[in-house]
Design an enzyme around this catalytic site. Structure first.
Site, PDB file in Angstrom:
ATOM      1  N   PRO A 114       2.629  -2.115 -10.849  1.00  0.00           N
ATOM      2  CA  PRO A 114       1.422  -2.227 -10.013  1.00  0.00           C
ATOM      3  C   PRO A 114       0.742  -0.870  -9.821  1.00  0.00           C
ATOM      4  O   PRO A 114       0.702  -0.314  -8.719  1.00  0.00           O
ATOM      5  CB  PRO A 114       1.963  -2.777  -8.698  1.00  0.00           C
ATOM      6  CG  PRO A 114       3.358  -2.214  -8.611  1.00  0.00           C
ATOM      7  CD  PRO A 114       3.864  -2.183 -10.033  1.00  0.00           C
ATOM      8  N   LYS A 115       0.172  -0.354 -10.907  1.00  0.00           N
ATOM      9  CA  LYS A 115      -0.318   1.024 -10.915  1.00  0.00           C
ATOM     10  C   LYS A 115      -1.816   1.102 -10.646  1.00  0.00           C
ATOM     11  O   LYS A 115      -2.600   0.303 -11.146  1.00  0.00           O
ATOM     12  CB  LYS A 115      -0.008   1.673 -12.263  1.00  0.00           C
ATOM     13  CG  LYS A 115       1.484   1.754 -12.552  1.00  0.00           C
ATOM     14  CD  LYS A 115       1.776   2.589 -13.788  1.00  0.00           C
ATOM     15  CE  LYS A 115       3.275   2.746 -13.990  1.00  0.00           C
ATOM     16  NZ  LYS A 115       3.604   3.734 -15.021  1.00  0.00           N
ATOM     17  N   LYS A 116      -2.189   2.107  -9.838  1.00  0.00           N
ATOM     18  CA  LYS A 116      -3.579   2.440  -9.570  1.00  0.00           C
ATOM     19  C   LYS A 116      -3.750   3.954  -9.673  1.00  0.00           C
ATOM     20  O   LYS A 116      -2.777   4.705  -9.607  1.00  0.00           O
ATOM     21  CB  LYS A 116      -3.989   1.983  -8.165  1.00  0.00           C
ATOM     22  CG  LYS A 116      -3.982   0.476  -7.962  1.00  0.00           C
ATOM     23  CD  LYS A 116      -4.346   0.110  -6.526  1.00  0.00           C
ATOM     24  CE  LYS A 116      -5.769   0.465  -6.187  1.00  0.00           C
ATOM     25  NZ  LYS A 116      -6.168  -0.001  -4.825  1.00  0.00           N
TER      26      LYS A 116
END
Length: 246
Positions: A114-116
């Protein structure tokens, strides 16, 4: 490009893919981990079934990765929640922020991390190991720990790094309906621990609408670790398909 060649490509753009093929090997990967107790009701709202909460803990992790095969040098920060799945203990990856576009792209496309985009830093300030996270220009987190104050047992350090990671993979179809909705599990492999320490630590989280780490408030610091390691990202596997549930 021949039609038969299109399906062999890893991603787009075809002339300059967003990331290269793996495996992705990390050399001298540096962790600052702080485990803290948080609000149990807040955890219950965000941890997806069929995962089960292990306890009301969160692991705040800061990772400096100066030498990553194919992806270069970057730093990452996030929250992981201890859970159980079919009796197996691991961590549910809640949110991750990092400063490297290829690592964001491959993490989201080829796996389910879940990368931002964010701006984490891990550095030594005099006698203190410091981890900071900014989202845009605003501070989101500040973590501090005494620098190499006490040795941590290497077996314990290995156990921390080797825990299975659980993630959600969600992709909509072009009609707006779910096309993929899965619970994924991945484990680090080929782990070598170069050094590990523990000691006093503190963590301060700042409220932010788009980086809501503070929604899991710090009620009590449980433990902290500083670990230097080499490892390889393992191949993710599907452990639960939400769309197949009737």
């Amino acid at each position: 490009m021949l039609e038969s060649e299109v399906s062999k490509q890893i991603t787009t753009p075809l002339a300059a893919p967003a990331f290269p093929r793996g495996p992705y090997r990390f050399h001298n990967r540096e962790y600052l981990n702080i485990i803290y107790r948080t609000d149990l009701d807040a955890l219950r709202k965000i941890v997806p079934e069929p995962l089960e909460l292990d306890r009301a803990y969160v692991r705040f992790e800061m990772m400096a990765m100066p030498d990553t095969t194919g992806l270069g040098s970057y730093t990452e920060c996030g929250q992981a929640i201890p859970v159980k799945y079919n009796g197996v203990k691991g961590d549910y990856l809640h949110m991750m922020y990092l400063d490297n576009e290829p690592a964001i792209a491959v993490g989201r496309e080829s796996s389910a991390y879940p990368k931002k985009l964010g701006y984490p830093k891990l550095f030594v300030d005099s006698d203190t190991l410091v981890g900071t996270l900014k989202y845009g220009t605003l501070p989101v987190a500040t973590a501090t720990m005494g620098y190499k104050h006490e040795p941590l047992d290497l077996k314990e350090a290995y156990a921390q790094i080797a825990r299975p990671n659980f993630m959600l993979k969600i992709i909509q179809g072009y009609d707006g309906k779910p096309r993929i909705c899965e619970l994924i599990c991945a484990e680090n492999t080929d782990i070598t621990i170069h050094g590990a320490w523990t000691g006093s630590a503190r963590l301060q989280l700042f409220s932010h609408a788009l980086a809501p780490l503070a929604d899991l408030p710090v009620l009590e610091i449980v433990s902290a670790s500083h670990i230097l390691t080499d490892l390889t990202l393992g191949t993710p596997k599907v452990v639960h398909d939400y769309l197949s549930v009737k």
